[in-house]
Design a protein around this motif. Structure first.
Motif, short mmCIF file in Angstrom:
data_model
loop_
_atom_site.label_atom_id
_atom_site.label_comp_id
_atom_site.label_asym_id
_atom_site.label_seq_id
_atom_site.Cartn_x
_atom_site.Cartn_y
_atom_site.Cartn_z
N SER A 1 -1.92 1.21 3.15
CA SER A 1 -0.89 0.19 3.07
C SER A 1 -1.08 -0.70 1.85
N CYS A 2 0.01 -1.28 1.42
CA CYS A 2 -0.01 -2.24 0.32
C CYS A 2 0.87 -3.41 0.72
N ALA A 3 0.26 -4.53 1.01
CA ALA A 3 0.99 -5.74 1.38
C ALA A 3 1.21 -6.59 0.13
N LYS B 1 8.36 -6.51 6.21
CA LYS B 1 6.93 -6.82 6.17
C LYS B 1 6.39 -6.90 4.74
N THR C 1 5.76 -4.59 2.70
CA THR C 1 4.65 -3.65 2.68
C THR C 1 5.15 -2.25 2.30
N TYR D 1 3.81 1.81 2.24
CA TYR D 1 2.85 2.71 2.85
C TYR D 1 2.77 4.01 2.08
#
Length: 111
Positions: A21-23, A75, A77, A79
């Motif tokens: 994941s990358c937030a 979010k 985010t 993925y």
């Protein structure tokens, strides 16, 4: 300023799967393109996948059919679903948006 935080890296057996994941914070996430890159030991950083604001995607030839990039604008985010992992996928995976980079997450594929 944009901040990106990758997570989800792990030690996985060959043939296994993983989702990283990358937030993203500090910017208008939904209006921007986000990309994943990776850097294996002793090699240059290479492009992996990209997702545009309209959810179109592009992939490196080496990962087509095995990797899937998605985004959740609610979010902020992105993925990266990684399937059929091989030792050649071992690398630090980075996400980037608007010139900013995260710190990376380590994916190791080993028996």
């Amino acid at each position: 300023q944009v901040q990106l935080v990758e997570s989800g890296g792990d030690l996985v057996q060959p043939g296994g799967s993983l989702r990283i994941s990358c937030a993203v914070s500090g910017s208008s996430f939904s209006r921007n393109t986000v990309a994943w890159y990776r850097q294996a030991p002793g090699k240059q950083r290479e492009f992996v996948a990209r997702i545009y604001k309209d959810v179109r995607t592009t992939y490196a030839d080496s990962v087509k059919g095995r990797f899937t990039i998605t985004r959740d604008n609610a979010k902020s985010t992105v993925y990266l679903q990684i399937n059929s992992l091989t030792p050649e996928d071992t690398a630090v995976y980075y996400c980037t948006m608007n010139g900013a980079w995260g710190q990376g997450t380590q994916v190791t594929v080993s028996a």
